[in-house]
Design an enzyme around this catalytic site. Structure first.
Site, short mmCIF file in Angstrom:
data_model
loop_
_atom_site.label_atom_id
_atom_site.label_comp_id
_atom_site.label_asym_id
_atom_site.label_seq_id
_atom_site.Cartn_x
_atom_site.Cartn_y
_atom_site.Cartn_z
N ASP A 173 3.77 -4.15 7.77
CA ASP A 173 2.81 -2.93 7.87
C ASP A 173 3.59 -1.68 8.63
OD1 ASP A 173 0.33 -1.54 7.50
OD2 ASP A 173 -0.49 -2.29 9.20
N HIS B 15 -1.82 9.54 13.17
CA HIS B 15 -2.63 8.62 13.76
C HIS B 15 -1.48 7.98 15.04
CE1 HIS B 15 -4.03 4.43 13.86
NE2 HIS B 15 -2.95 3.88 13.85
N GLU C 48 -8.79 0.01 9.25
CA GLU C 48 -7.57 1.12 8.94
C GLU C 48 -7.26 1.30 7.54
OE1 GLU C 48 -4.09 -0.61 11.22
OE2 GLU C 48 -5.04 0.29 13.05
N GLU D 134 -5.49 2.65 4.77
CA GLU D 134 -3.95 2.52 4.45
C GLU D 134 -3.71 2.59 3.00
OE1 GLU D 134 -1.55 -0.13 6.47
OE2 GLU D 134 -2.78 -0.45 8.29
N ASP E 69 -6.58 -2.53 6.58
CA ASP E 69 -6.17 -3.41 7.59
C ASP E 69 -7.04 -3.46 8.85
OD1 ASP E 69 -3.96 -5.20 8.13
OD2 ASP E 69 -3.18 -3.45 9.50
N LYS F 278 -4.74 -8.60 14.24
CA LYS F 278 -4.71 -7.80 12.77
C LYS F 278 -4.73 -9.29 11.74
CE LYS F 278 -3.21 -3.77 13.92
NZ LYS F 278 -3.63 -2.58 13.09
#
Lengths: 442, 442
Positions: free
Chosen positions: B137, B144, B209, B211, B243, B263
């Site tokens: 990642d 951000h 998140e 992405e 994510d 995560k």
């Protein structure tokens, strides 16, 4: 220990493989570690083997010969024709235990000798023991964490979370190789002290990390944590792990999300995976001082307080290119013991899964660098040289960090008076010069 | 664009699949994204398909029907009977390009219609498009990084390495699921402000998140970096990626080695992978301000300065359990654009491999949360709610972080006047309540 363990660990057991009975062997009949091999240069299919003395018992051959027919068909299917341990790992502890007992009975003195099922280790080449899906590296040595923390944060060497959280992060699975791995010195960005812009070139502070690798067996489904009392049931066995590190790349890249290119260019493991059953006689109390906090309940277990740790001596040696040319062996630079780890294997498994994260057969956990309480027990050059400020002696050569051609050899073993030694063999890896092309572009 | 791209992107092209010609479809004949599917509940083997309008063209069926016989045998073998895209990904760009052209010719208006080769998307269930070996990642949105940095380090929101290093870290591959994934709210350690000891329980600051996922195709051998000019040749295509993040777990665990349990409990991707060829008309200049440093040479490329970015609109919507019961659709909470990323896809690939790290077919890179320059373009609740200090409206309900039952839906598409829209479909995922047992133990 239960009856099966008592039988397979009987110190009086001897093998019909003569080299397994010699003093100092890593692989007596009480060990029986698993690996994947073939005859070197043969182009044969890879297959599963068990180390015994200086030989390898070919498990595919034993299944074909019909001498493992007492095992469940599923166990035989997980061995025969397999090129990795993943299927066997997925079966779980009862199957591993039955297989260990059967192999112990086949290989002990008095059983029918089957020399055709043996390959000399000197004639073998190894592959990774398993297809590693995910690799997680922990940071379980409080001595390492404190020593490294002191270099970066003299006022706060150990962060407030250390004694509560088994700190870990995800590593790179694709670049893990088996002992004998050679890799190019990595290129990357570094920034000199006081400079505003980074520069690009070969790593100047290349290091090893002395670690224990932990292979996951049966694992867990997503969303279903493994309770600490059941955590060791999920572990197939341990190996040696060298988690090579580029310290200068790491210093510049690691904020705020952790190490990345400083770690993922190569990691090297030993070919042999020693089962937890083989290590059963070498358990130790977990390490806590009186003023350390008690672990949160999900990380606590009464029996593991007494025997959660493993008494395994770990050693690093280095052989430079010049030493190799002169026929000199690698020179020992430090020794530590896995027993001194702050967090245990079972705590790592319980922590890793407590949020629902799934572990799969063949996943690898690294213990993090194993450094002991004394300065000369450090498991990395970063610590042994105080961040490169002083040199150490390697067979007459001075080292701060690794040089091209250096071969790093790690060994591990458990031993005690009156008990056979349970060894890990070794993991070695060699640093090649950096690639030229890209370095010239910058 | 070259001749093949010009042909497959011709805005006048229409398909004999009527739904592919409708305004607003994500999947016109100019798109042709790849995925892995079967008829829902059928228990059939998974197979490779291409989205076309509201249908899926079954590529295994097309090979069996002999209509892809103009392709190289190796390409057909990488499609027929495959349950993932890995083999196709490994073939490299020329094979992907030839397949895209062949599919465009088979599916366009005027070609023989083959309704038997179609499965309605409404009747399909999806699997992960590839076996993901390693997941990395990144952190490519400077908006951000700055907004999150401001919450944790008001005096230094953006760290000194940000504009030099495409910051990345390794993530967990095993817990990545396909759209529709449901997962339990993670349990873990958090520490309240001012407390000395942490407590244990369900995450209270659960976030998404927004992405872009980047699927690696042909990859590279260990020790052989991919030069930036060749980096896009290694990329099979892009997808949407959520994510999921546990912000309170992250705050306590992430020093010094980065996010871990915060995560790795789940990440969710869209079923469809849109190829870089499909996105060719939607390239954009990479983002740099006049006072930003020039990238180091290994991250620089003249043509990519002009067209290194992708103009893809990204959107997040949330549907609470109550909204679902009432039949209300997910309510949009923000929109951003992948074009605003500081680092490009090619820079990520060049950086990831510059130290010799090997990428393999099916590896996934995440772009990191894509937030735009304006506050309402944030790609996470952490940013939209200023770290939980203010609420946002979700279909009439107030939210700081996600609640049990919330379904997060992300969409992405590229569009421009006079050109067919190239869409990604959507990725959705739903938060289930935390597991009870372990929580009660603490």
């Amino acid at each position: 220990m239960n009856a099966i363990l008592n039988e397979t660990h009987d110190p009086a057991l001897r093998s019909w493989v003569a080299s397994a009975n010699r003093d100092g062997t890593d692989f007596p009949i009480q060990n029986l570690p698993f690996g994947v091999f073939r005859r070197a240069g043969s182009g044969e299919a890879l297959r599963i083997g068990v180390a015994i003395g200086d030989q390898i018992a070919d498990l595919d051959g034993l299944v074909q010969a019909g001498v493992l027919d007492t095992l469940a068909p599923g166990t035989r299917a997980a061995i025969a024709g397999q090129t990795s341990l993943n299927a066997l790992m997925a079966l779980g502890r009862p199957a591993w235990s039955a297989l260990r007992l059967a192999l112990s009975q086949l290989l002990r003195a008095g059983a029918d000798e089957m020399p055709a099922a043996l390959v000399a280790q000197a004639d073998a080449e190894y592959a990774l023991p398993a297809r590693i899906g995910d690799y997680t590296d922990f940071y379980t040595s409080i001595h390492h964490a404190t020593a490294v923390g002191r270099l970066f944060r003299p006022d706060e060497p150990l962060l407030p979370n250390y004694k509560w959280v088994p700190i870990g992060y995800h590593g790179r699975a694709s670049s893990i190789g088996v002992s004998g791995q050679q890799f190019r010195r990595p290129l990357g960005q570094t920034r000199a002290p006081g400079a505003t812009a980074p520069s690009f070139g070969p790593c100047k502070r290349l290091d090893y990390e002395l670690e224990v690798g932990i292979f996951i067996g049966a694992g867990n489904a997503l969303g279903e944590p493994i309770a600490i009392g059941a955590a060791e049931q999920a572990v197939f066995g341990l190996c040696l792990l060298n988690d090579w590190s580029a310290r200068d790349l790491q210093a510049w890249e690691y904020q705020p999300l952790g190490p990345f290119l400083a770690k993922n260019f190569a990691s090297t493991i030993s070919p042999w995976v020693v089962t937890l059953e083989a290590l059963a006689p070498y358990r130790a109390a977990w390490q806590r001082n009186a003023d350390d906090p008690q672990p949160l309940p999900y990380l606590d277990d009464a029996s593991l307080r007494i025997s959660g740790a493993f008494d395994i001596t770990l050693e690093v040696a280095i052989q430079s290119a010049a030493m190799r040319s002169a026929g000199e062996p690698a020179a020992r630079v430090s020794q530590s013991n896995f027993r001194d780890s702050y967090w245990t294997v079972s705590q790592l498994v319980a922590h890793h899964t407590v949020n629902g994260c799934n572990l799969q057969p063949g996943d690898l956990l690294g213990s993090g660098t194993q450094s002991g309480p004394d300065a000369d027990q450090a498991g990395s050059l970063l610590e042994l040289t105080a961040g490169g400020k002083q040199t150490i002696d390697v067979g007459g050569e001075a080292r701060t960090f690794l040089e091209d051609g250096d071969c790093v050899v790690m060994r591990g073993w458990a031993e005690a008076e009156g008990r056979p030694r349970i060894g890990f063999g070794e993991v070695s890896g060699t640093v090649l010069p950096a690639a030229g092309g890209l370095a010239l572009r910058a």
